[in-house]
Design a protein around this motif. Structure first.
Motif, PDB file in Angstrom:
ATOM      1  N   ILE A  55       0.758  -1.316   0.178  1.00  0.00           N
ATOM      2  CA  ILE A  55      -0.089  -0.145  -0.122  1.00  0.00           C
ATOM      3  C   ILE A  55       0.838   1.517  -0.426  1.00  0.00           C
ATOM      4  N   ARG A  56       1.726   1.080   0.941  1.00  0.00           N
ATOM      5  CA  ARG A  56       3.078   2.201   0.481  1.00  0.00           C
ATOM      6  C   ARG A  56       3.621   2.293  -0.427  1.00  0.00           C
ATOM      7  N   GLU A  57       4.442   1.533  -1.059  1.00  0.00           N
ATOM      8  CA  GLU A  57       4.325   1.811  -2.360  1.00  0.00           C
ATOM      9  C   GLU A  57       3.526   2.601  -3.370  1.00  0.00           C
ATOM     10  N   ASN A  58       2.558   2.252  -3.410  1.00  0.00           N
ATOM     11  CA  ASN A  58       1.751   1.874  -4.076  1.00  0.00           C
ATOM     12  C   ASN A  58       1.613   3.496  -4.065  1.00  0.00           C
ATOM     13  N   VAL A  59       1.036   4.173  -3.394  1.00  0.00           N
ATOM     14  CA  VAL A  59       0.784   5.472  -2.796  1.00  0.00           C
ATOM     15  C   VAL A  59       1.721   6.615  -3.352  1.00  0.00           C
ATOM     16  N   LYS A  60       3.114   5.952  -3.130  1.00  0.00           N
ATOM     17  CA  LYS A  60       4.317   6.871  -2.959  1.00  0.00           C
ATOM     18  C   LYS A  60       4.592   7.128  -4.664  1.00  0.00           C
ATOM     19  N   ALA A  61       4.602   5.817  -5.746  1.00  0.00           N
ATOM     20  CA  ALA A  61       4.051   5.756  -6.936  1.00  0.00           C
ATOM     21  C   ALA A  61       3.342   6.741  -7.788  1.00  0.00           C
ATOM     22  N   LEU A  62       2.055   6.777  -6.828  1.00  0.00           N
ATOM     23  CA  LEU A  62       1.029   7.698  -7.451  1.00  0.00           C
ATOM     24  C   LEU A  62       1.566   8.504  -7.689  1.00  0.00           C
ATOM     25  N   LYS A  63       2.031   9.124  -6.072  1.00  0.00           N
ATOM     26  CA  LYS A  63       2.577  10.667  -5.904  1.00  0.00           C
ATOM     27  C   LYS A  63       3.489  10.981  -6.735  1.00  0.00           C
ATOM     28  N   GLU A  64       4.593  10.601  -7.311  1.00  0.00           N
ATOM     29  CA  GLU A  64       5.055  10.914  -7.991  1.00  0.00           C
ATOM     30  C   GLU A  64       4.878  11.134  -9.415  1.00  0.00           C
ATOM     31  N   ALA A  65       3.981  10.212  -9.795  1.00  0.00           N
ATOM     32  CA  ALA A  65       3.657  10.550 -11.095  1.00  0.00           C
ATOM     33  C   ALA A  65       2.999  11.978 -11.475  1.00  0.00           C
ATOM     34  N   PHE A  66       1.914  12.042 -10.085  1.00  0.00           N
ATOM     35  CA  PHE A  66       1.453  12.784 -10.617  1.00  0.00           C
ATOM     36  C   PHE A  66       2.134  14.289  -9.944  1.00  0.00           C
ATOM     37  N   ALA A  67       3.055  14.180  -9.710  1.00  0.00           N
ATOM     38  CA  ALA A  67       4.203  15.885  -8.775  1.00  0.00           C
ATOM     39  C   ALA A  67       3.933  16.518  -9.799  1.00  0.00           C
ATOM     40  N   TRP A  68       3.900  16.149 -11.009  1.00  0.00           N
ATOM     41  CA  TRP A  68       4.438  17.739 -11.924  1.00  0.00           C
ATOM     42  C   TRP A  68       3.228  18.592 -11.757  1.00  0.00           C
ATOM     43  N   ASN A  69       2.094  18.608 -11.357  1.00  0.00           N
ATOM     44  CA  ASN A  69       0.712  19.025 -10.640  1.00  0.00           C
ATOM     45  C   ASN A  69       0.624  19.535  -9.462  1.00  0.00           C
ATOM     46  N   LYS A  70       0.879  20.564  -8.815  1.00  0.00           N
ATOM     47  CA  LYS A  70       1.622  21.613  -8.195  1.00  0.00           C
ATOM     48  C   LYS A  70       0.002  21.311  -6.984  1.00  0.00           C
ATOM     49  N   GLY A  71      -1.160  21.183  -7.828  1.00  0.00           N
ATOM     50  CA  GLY A  71      -2.614  21.239  -6.432  1.00  0.00           C
ATOM     51  C   GLY A  71      -2.549  19.867  -6.258  1.00  0.00           C
ATOM     52  N   TYR A  72      -1.855  18.729  -6.910  1.00  0.00           N
ATOM     53  CA  TYR A  72      -2.332  17.357  -7.262  1.00  0.00           C
ATOM     54  C   TYR A  72      -2.727  17.069  -6.066  1.00  0.00           C
ATOM     55  N   LYS A  73      -3.858  15.755  -5.150  1.00  0.00           N
ATOM     56  CA  LYS A  73      -5.024  15.409  -4.512  1.00  0.00           C
ATOM     57  C   LYS A  73      -5.351  14.139  -5.120  1.00  0.00           C
ATOM     58  N   GLU A  74      -4.707  12.761  -3.930  1.00  0.00           N
ATOM     59  CA  GLU A  74      -5.942  11.341  -4.382  1.00  0.00           C
ATOM     60  C   GLU A  74      -6.985  11.931  -3.230  1.00  0.00           C
ATOM     61  N   TYR A  75      -8.196  11.851  -3.232  1.00  0.00           N
ATOM     62  CA  TYR A  75      -9.007  11.593  -2.171  1.00  0.00           C
ATOM     63  C   TYR A  75      -9.933  10.123  -2.833  1.00  0.00           C
ATOM     64  N   PHE A  76      -8.910   9.168  -1.495  1.00  0.00           N
ATOM     65  CA  PHE A  76      -9.601   7.744  -1.776  1.00  0.00           C
ATOM     66  C   PHE A  76     -11.262   7.284  -1.447  1.00  0.00           C
TER      67      PHE A  76
END
Length: 433
Positions: free
Chosen positions: A31-52
């Protein structure tokens, strides 16, 4: 091709000594590795947020893990709002996306300061009457209708979906909401489910980004965020290639720079509300073979049933099965793997090629981390199982105890018979021990 469980036989043999089968097991490390990969994939967008998507795995322990990485909660009901609040998720850390919404749910969402995502244009007046205002930040769910197609494999039919507003309605809704005091706007859409392709999000993004440009130009509103919702799926079958979230994030970035940036909308935040992608592969249902039956077919009966995992019975969904400790043995037996419900569709697998199963063998049913436990129910008086977290250090933590008969009977306390039920249940528990 094989699917490997995230837990070994040695680990499971120890775990079942403490937690009787069946139970859902979650992989904290994955779970932790996956959420880190998701955040990295959208790090280009300053306001990015995942709403689980809380509905996928409604457990506060899971929500707390995701909260550590800045994830918010996507809620669609009163109790999901309460659960999110219980782990400290309030304000714009909650996205409330519901449909056919009761007034009390809008009221609680407003009280918590959640971003409200309206499913229908008629909900504008309903919301205003309920909470006495229109929030300054508001979102609308969009449904373009027709068919939504990606390449030659993925097709969904938004025109038949009960969700969202038409193109004409969302333009009218934005004008009405602006006139009633809304200042910051969001757009949301969910057009296909469980897509196993890197094309879905970029294709959806283009649709939403182009509508957003027209909306901002024609209505004069400021669009603060665009919510790509869920729909990014997982490979349930061993021969499916998993999505590459890095490729998906890059695909969305390219469309963002092609459509939004030239329109002067390079400040728009990208939101997602993934559930299955976030948790699906990092959960499994652990069950034990307790009966075998040789009639017109070969059956293996396990101590779990559709009340623990509804998807195969409800959708005919495929979930891979590993017979623990027999991963390298030939799959030369054909079984229906069944539960104990009085319904013939209570089967986890039909005509599945598996190694020879002996009574007492542990079976791991894969990919139940999302929409597994959460879709459970109590038909036949079956009780919901425990949820156990396999921690990063190899230890375990009980994150939801198994239901007991008294949980099942607890809502009968308005009847005189309740005390007798309680007495009988306590005596039955003693006998069981």
């Amino acid at each position: 091709m094989k699917k490997e469980p995230f837990v070994t036989k040695t680990q499971l043999d120890e775990i079942v000594k403490e937690y009787p089968t069946p139970f859902h097991l979650y992989d904290e490390k994955g779970i932790r590795e996956n959420v880190k990969a998701l955040k990295e994939a959208f790090a280009w967008n300053k306001g990015y947020k995942e709403y689980f998507a809380v509905k996928a795995t409604p457990n506060p322990y899971i929500l707390n893990i995701l909260k550590e990485y800045g994830c918010g909660c996507d809620c669609s009901s009163y109790t999901e709002l309460l659960m999110s609040e219980s782990v400290g998720q309030v304000g714009e850390n909650i996205m409330f996306s519901s449909n056919d919404t009761p007034a009390e749910e809008f009221a609680l969402a407003d009280k918590l300061g959640a971003i409200i995502n309206l499913d229908d244009i008629t909900h504008i007046d309903f919301l205003e009457k309920t909470i006495g205002k229109i929030p300054e930040t508001i979102s609308c769910r969009y449904n373009p209708g027709g068919l939504f197609k990606i390449s030659n494999s993925i097709m969904d039919n938004p025109g038949d979906a009960k969700y969202g507003m038409t193109t004409e309605q969302i333009f009218e809704a934005f004008k009405i909401l602006k006139s009633k005091g809304a200042k910051e706007f969001g757009i949301h859409a969910f057009l296909a489910s469980n897509t196993v392709t890197n094309e879905y999000y970029p294709t959806l993004a283009r649709t939403l980004f182009e509508v957003a440009v027209k909306l901002q130009k024609e209505t004069g509103v400021h669009i603060k965020f665009i919510n790509l919702s869920g729909g990014v799926g997982i490979p349930y079958k061993p021969d499916q290639e998993p999505n590459d979230i890095k490729v998906i994030g890059e695909g969305v970035r390219k469309v963002y720079e092609e459509v939004l940036v030239p329109a002067g909308m390079g400040d728009v935040a990208i939101y997602t509300e993934l559930g299955r992608f976030m948790l699906g592969p990092y959960g499994c249902l652990v069950t034990k073979a307790i009966h075998e039956k040789h009639t017109h077919k070969e059956y293996i009966g396990v101590d779990a049933c559709a009340a623990n995992l509804m998807r195969p019975a409800m959708y005919g969904a495929y979930h891979h099965i590993t017979v623990v400790g027999k991963e390298n043995e030939p799959c030369d037996h054909t079984y229906d793997v069944t539960g104990s419900l009085c319904e013939n569709n209570d089967k986890f697998a039909i005509d599945r090629q598996l190694p020879k199963i002996d009574m007492g063998d542990l079976l791991v049913i894969h990919d139940t981390g999302a929409h597994g436990f959460s879709m459970g129910y109590n038909y036949n008086g079956r009780l919901r199982s425990a949820e156990v977290l396999l921690k990063e250090d190899g230890g375990t933590q009980l994150i939801r105890r198994a239901e007991t008969p008294m949980d099942y009977f607890a809502t009968f306390d308005c009847f005189p018979v309740y005390e007798e039920l309680k007495k009988n249940t306590e005596e039955a528990d003693k006998l069981g021990k």
